[in-house]
Write a protein that holds these residues in place. Structure first.
Motif, PDB file in Angstrom:
ATOM      1  N   PRO A  40      26.448  10.895  -2.122  1.00 48.95           N
ATOM      2  CA  PRO A  40      25.329  10.314  -1.418  1.00 48.95           C
ATOM      3  C   PRO A  40      24.736  11.245  -0.092  1.00 48.95           C
ATOM      4  CG  PRO A  40      27.352   8.893  -0.905  1.00 48.95           C
ATOM      5  CD  PRO A  40      27.837  10.180  -2.167  1.00 48.95           C
ATOM      6  N   GLY A  41      25.430  12.048   0.332  1.00 48.06           N
ATOM      7  CA  GLY A  41      25.268  13.148   1.098  1.00 48.06           C
ATOM      8  C   GLY A  41      24.260  14.277   0.393  1.00 48.06           C
ATOM      9  N   SER A  42      24.405  14.411  -0.744  1.00 45.98           N
ATOM     10  CA  SER A  42      23.655  15.591  -1.319  1.00 45.98           C
ATOM     11  C   SER A  42      22.216  15.263  -1.219  1.00 45.98           C
ATOM     12  CB  SER A  42      24.464  15.617  -2.976  1.00 45.98           C
ATOM     13  OG  SER A  42      23.679  16.586  -3.606  1.00 45.98           O
ATOM     14  N   PRO A  43      21.435  16.564  -1.353  1.00 45.88           N
ATOM     15  CA  PRO A  43      21.904  17.765  -1.218  1.00 45.88           C
ATOM     16  C   PRO A  43      22.405  18.176   0.152  1.00 45.88           C
ATOM     17  CG  PRO A  43      19.488  17.646  -1.172  1.00 45.88           C
ATOM     18  CD  PRO A  43      20.053  16.145  -1.342  1.00 45.88           C
ATOM     19  N   TYR A  44      22.923  19.284  -0.123  1.00 54.14           N
ATOM     20  CA  TYR A  44      23.550  20.019   1.333  1.00 54.14           C
ATOM     21  C   TYR A  44      22.691  21.314   1.319  1.00 54.14           C
ATOM     22  CZ  TYR A  44      27.015  16.629   0.923  1.00 54.14           C
ATOM     23  OH  TYR A  44      27.768  15.293   0.835  1.00 54.14           O
ATOM     24  N   THR A  45      21.931  21.505   2.397  1.00 56.55           N
ATOM     25  CA  THR A  45      21.155  22.616   2.601  1.00 56.55           C
ATOM     26  C   THR A  45      21.743  23.701   3.451  1.00 56.55           C
ATOM     27  OG1 THR A  45      19.183  21.555   1.686  1.00 56.55           O
ATOM     28  CG2 THR A  45      18.850  23.886   2.689  1.00 56.55           C
ATOM     29  N   GLY A  46      21.855  24.809   3.590  1.00 55.74           N
ATOM     30  CA  GLY A  46      22.582  26.078   4.346  1.00 55.74           C
ATOM     31  C   GLY A  46      24.128  25.889   4.191  1.00 55.74           C
ATOM     32  N   ARG A  47      24.634  27.175   4.400  1.00 56.02           N
ATOM     33  CA  ARG A  47      25.882  27.332   4.241  1.00 56.02           C
ATOM     34  C   ARG A  47      26.881  26.472   5.221  1.00 56.02           C
ATOM     35  NH1 ARG A  47      26.994  32.818   5.457  1.00 56.02           N
ATOM     36  NH2 ARG A  47      26.186  33.529   3.548  1.00 56.02           N
ATOM     37  N   ASP A  48      26.200  26.251   6.493  1.00 54.90           N
ATOM     38  CA  ASP A  48      26.913  25.443   7.437  1.00 54.90           C
ATOM     39  C   ASP A  48      27.184  24.052   7.040  1.00 54.90           C
ATOM     40  OD1 ASP A  48      27.391  27.852   9.077  1.00 54.90           O
ATOM     41  OD2 ASP A  48      25.840  27.226  10.382  1.00 54.90           O
ATOM     42  N   ALA A  49      26.184  23.400   6.258  1.00 58.78           N
ATOM     43  CA  ALA A  49      26.187  22.170   5.876  1.00 58.78           C
ATOM     44  C   ALA A  49      27.037  21.878   4.679  1.00 58.78           C
ATOM     45  CB  ALA A  49      24.769  21.423   5.488  1.00 58.78           C
ATOM     46  N   ILE A  50      26.787  22.951   3.684  1.00 53.71           N
ATOM     47  CA  ILE A  50      27.786  22.966   2.594  1.00 53.71           C
ATOM     48  C   ILE A  50      29.321  22.835   3.075  1.00 53.71           C
ATOM     49  CG2 ILE A  50      28.427  24.299   0.665  1.00 53.71           C
ATOM     50  CD1 ILE A  50      25.614  25.266   0.346  1.00 53.71           C
ATOM     51  N   ALA A  51      29.565  23.865   3.947  1.00 59.47           N
ATOM     52  CA  ALA A  51      31.074  24.092   4.625  1.00 59.47           C
ATOM     53  C   ALA A  51      31.516  22.667   5.269  1.00 59.47           C
ATOM     54  CB  ALA A  51      31.023  25.166   5.655  1.00 59.47           C
ATOM     55  N   ALA A  52      30.635  22.184   5.842  1.00 52.70           N
ATOM     56  CA  ALA A  52      30.929  20.777   6.561  1.00 52.70           C
ATOM     57  C   ALA A  52      31.247  19.643   5.554  1.00 52.70           C
ATOM     58  CB  ALA A  52      29.724  20.340   7.643  1.00 52.70           C
ATOM     59  N   ALA A  53      30.501  19.822   4.217  1.00 55.01           N
ATOM     60  CA  ALA A  53      30.766  18.750   3.239  1.00 55.01           C
ATOM     61  C   ALA A  53      32.231  19.326   2.674  1.00 55.01           C
ATOM     62  CB  ALA A  53      29.662  19.053   2.265  1.00 55.01           C
ATOM     63  N   TYR A  54      32.394  20.304   2.542  1.00 55.55           N
ATOM     64  CA  TYR A  54      33.756  20.652   2.084  1.00 55.55           C
ATOM     65  C   TYR A  54      34.967  20.190   2.957  1.00 55.55           C
ATOM     66  CZ  TYR A  54      32.483  22.757  -2.328  1.00 55.55           C
ATOM     67  OH  TYR A  54      31.710  22.879  -3.733  1.00 55.55           O
ATOM     68  N   ALA A  55      34.675  20.522   4.138  1.00 52.26           N
ATOM     69  CA  ALA A  55      35.765  20.034   5.149  1.00 52.26           C
ATOM     70  C   ALA A  55      35.797  18.381   5.319  1.00 52.26           C
ATOM     71  CB  ALA A  55      35.416  20.432   6.610  1.00 52.26           C
ATOM     72  N   ALA A  56      34.771  17.869   5.064  1.00 57.74           N
ATOM     73  CA  ALA A  56      34.841  16.320   5.073  1.00 57.74           C
ATOM     74  C   ALA A  56      35.334  15.705   4.107  1.00 57.74           C
ATOM     75  CB  ALA A  56      33.407  15.827   5.574  1.00 57.74           C
ATOM     76  N   ALA A  57      35.149  16.303   2.870  1.00 61.06           N
ATOM     77  CA  ALA A  57      35.762  15.602   1.624  1.00 61.06           C
ATOM     78  C   ALA A  57      35.955  16.861   0.612  1.00 61.06           C
ATOM     79  CB  ALA A  57      34.635  14.774   1.074  1.00 61.06           C
ATOM     80  N   PRO A  58      37.261  17.509   0.771  1.00 59.27           N
ATOM     81  CA  PRO A  58      37.479  18.722  -0.154  1.00 59.27           C
ATOM     82  C   PRO A  58      37.634  18.024  -1.303  1.00 59.27           C
ATOM     83  CG  PRO A  58      39.242  18.183   1.630  1.00 59.27           C
ATOM     84  CD  PRO A  58      38.202  17.387   1.955  1.00 59.27           C
ATOM     85  N   PRO A  59      37.167  18.799  -2.481  1.00 58.88           N
ATOM     86  CA  PRO A  59      37.703  18.518  -3.979  1.00 58.88           C
ATOM     87  C   PRO A  59      39.231  18.673  -4.122  1.00 58.88           C
ATOM     88  CG  PRO A  59      35.755  20.064  -3.887  1.00 58.88           C
ATOM     89  CD  PRO A  59      36.265  19.816  -2.290  1.00 58.88           C
ATOM     90  N   GLU A  60      39.579  17.756  -5.076  1.00 56.45           N
ATOM     91  CA  GLU A  60      41.045  17.582  -5.294  1.00 56.45           C
ATOM     92  C   GLU A  60      41.335  18.459  -6.788  1.00 56.45           C
ATOM     93  OE1 GLU A  60      42.307  13.732  -4.779  1.00 56.45           O
ATOM     94  OE2 GLU A  60      41.970  13.932  -2.745  1.00 56.45           O
ATOM     95  N   ASP A  61      40.414  18.474  -7.626  1.00 56.54           N
ATOM     96  CA  ASP A  61      40.747  18.691  -8.775  1.00 56.54           C
ATOM     97  C   ASP A  61      40.087  20.356  -9.126  1.00 56.54           C
ATOM     98  OD1 ASP A  61      41.408  16.218  -9.498  1.00 56.54           O
ATOM     99  OD2 ASP A  61      39.506  15.577 -10.066  1.00 56.54           O
TER     100      ASP A  61
END
Length: 109
Positions: A40-61
């Motif tokens: 629901p937060g997608s799309p993420y624009t900009g490297r900082d926003a992408i980094a924040a998305a991975y920090a908030a909900a890191p993939p597990e697989d």
């Protein structure tokens, strides 16, 4: 061309295993866009926003690339996930960095 996708997926898998997403995120351009189907937060624009998305909900697989079709600066990769299922990664590159990455999943997410 398939090597750049394989390398990016290797960096993704390292991030999953170690929790360190630095090398993976470094491959994204400053103004890159990440679209994740079903997020629901997608799309993420900009490297900082992408980094924040991975920090908030890191993939597990982790993932494995099963095929790649390349056309100039675009790659379409079929992948399978370690937890089961598969999907498609659509990657557009610019100056050796990811300009846009879209992750689509087969079946329910």
């Amino acid at each position: 061309m398939a090597e750049r996708v394989q390398d990016q997926c290797r960096l993704f898998n390292e991030g999953v295993r170690t929790g360190d997403w630095g090398a993976y995120l470094d491959r994204f351009g400053d103004n890159a866009t990440l679209r994740i189907e079903g997020d629901p937060g997608s799309p993420y624009t900009g490297r900082d926003a992408i980094a924040a998305a991975y920090a908030a909900a890191p993939p597990e697989d982790t993932l494995s690339v099963t095929s790649v079709e390349s056309d100039g600066d675009r790659d379409v990769a079929r992948v399978t996930w370690s937890a089961g299922g598969g999907g498609t990664l659509r990657v557009r590159w610019s100056a050796g960095r990811i300009a846009e990455l879209t992750a689509e999943f087969d079946g329910p997410v």
